[in-house]
Design an enzyme around this catalytic site. Structure first.
Site, short mmCIF file in Angstrom:
data_model
loop_
_atom_site.label_atom_id
_atom_site.label_comp_id
_atom_site.label_asym_id
_atom_site.label_seq_id
_atom_site.Cartn_x
_atom_site.Cartn_y
_atom_site.Cartn_z
N VAL A 63 0.81 -1.22 0.00
CA VAL A 63 0.00 0.00 0.00
C VAL A 63 0.84 1.27 0.00
O VAL A 63 0.32 2.37 -0.22
CB VAL A 63 -1.00 0.03 1.18
CG1 VAL A 63 -2.03 -1.08 1.04
CG2 VAL A 63 -0.29 -0.03 2.52
N ASN A 89 -7.71 -0.75 5.62
CA ASN A 89 -7.40 -1.34 6.91
C ASN A 89 -5.91 -1.53 7.18
O ASN A 89 -5.49 -1.57 8.33
CB ASN A 89 -8.12 -2.69 7.03
CG ASN A 89 -7.68 -3.47 8.23
OD1 ASN A 89 -8.05 -3.16 9.36
ND2 ASN A 89 -6.87 -4.51 7.99
N TYR A 155 2.96 7.24 14.64
CA TYR A 155 1.69 6.51 14.51
C TYR A 155 0.52 7.41 14.92
O TYR A 155 -0.51 7.46 14.23
CB TYR A 155 1.72 5.26 15.38
CG TYR A 155 0.47 4.42 15.29
CD1 TYR A 155 0.32 3.45 14.29
CD2 TYR A 155 -0.56 4.57 16.21
CE1 TYR A 155 -0.83 2.68 14.21
CE2 TYR A 155 -1.71 3.81 16.14
CZ TYR A 155 -1.84 2.86 15.13
OH TYR A 155 -2.98 2.09 15.05
#
Length: 253
Positions: A63, A89, A155
């Site tokens: 991705v 996801n 993150y």
């Protein structure tokens, strides 16, 4: 069947929440493109779906690569004729580093996988949805997308950005028949921790403050049920929002 004859793409679908979502969607009648960098795992999921009487195809997707994102969406259209549901996801964790210890290389990778991939996949899907006059996007965000205490700076920032993309996309295309929502899972039993390398001791010690009050760890299937609701017509008036699925973890702070 709540997703009968719908075509869905699910990234990060070889394991964990993605696998549970792909399998549940198939059970509810969707034709599923099982996307993952781990093509062996993705193929196993697709084979399992087909063995149970469903329809699925596996596609290897990094991705972080825009070309792979395009191929993934094209696979859905070329195989099943269209795209109805996009589930972003796939994601990886950082090493819990606070901003003072963030490395550019790790920061860039986190954003490539967790954020840019979401943008690119939605960008590729939007013309298909606009032509159809409908489409559904479900993004996996995180409780780290609205809390600063659940992971490192990279993150945390990447998931805050996913929530921003979700809200903006839902608002921008609300009158075009397109819905975009996100799920913010709390602690869930997946293998995302395997993506943590060289844990930063200071950052990790600070996250323990909130980890100590986790009510319980969720199961991937519980997140999949939320993803099913958001993909179905049952959530037709839900758009541009984030659904927390954390067992009450963030309810008290």
């Amino acid at each position: 069947m709540r997703l009968k004859d719908k075509v869905a793409v699910v990234t990060g679908a070889a394991s964990g929440m993605g696998k549970a979502i792909a399998e549940l969607y198939a059970t509810e009648g969707a034709k599923v493109v099982v996307s993952d960098l781990n093509i062996e795992g993705a193929q196993a999921v697709a084979d399992g779906i087909k063995a149970a009487g469903g329809e699925a195809v596996a596609v290897k997707t990094n991705v972080a690569d825009s070309g792979d994102i395009n191929t993934m969406i094209d696979t859905a259209v070329n195989t099943y004729g269209t795209l109805d549901i996009l589930v972003n996801n796939a994601g990886i964790m950082d090493n819990m580093a606070a901003i003072g210890e963030v490395e550019d290389e790790r920061w860039d990778l986190i954003f490539d996988v967790n954020t840019k991939a979401v943008m690119r996949a939605i960008r590729k899907a939007i013309p298909i949805f606009l032509e159809k006059g409908n489409g559904v996007i479900v993004n996996t965000a995180s409780t780290g997308g609205f809390s600063g205490a659940h992971a490192g700076a990279a993150y945390t920032a990447s998931k805050h950005a996913v929530i921003g993309i979700t809200k903006n996309t839902g608002f921008m295309y609300a009158q075009k028949g397109i819905r975009c929502n996100a799920i913010a899972p709390g602690a869930t039993m997946t293998n995302i921790s395997a993506s943590i390398k060289n844990v930063d001791e200071f950052g990790a010690s600070r996250t323990k403050v909130t980890q100590g009050v986790i009510p319980r760890v969720g199961q991937p299937e519980e997140i999949a049920q939320v993803a099913l609701f958001l993909a179905s017509d049952e959530s037709s008036f839900v758009n541009g929002t984030v659904v927390s699925a954390d067992g009450g973890w963030t309810a008290g702070f």
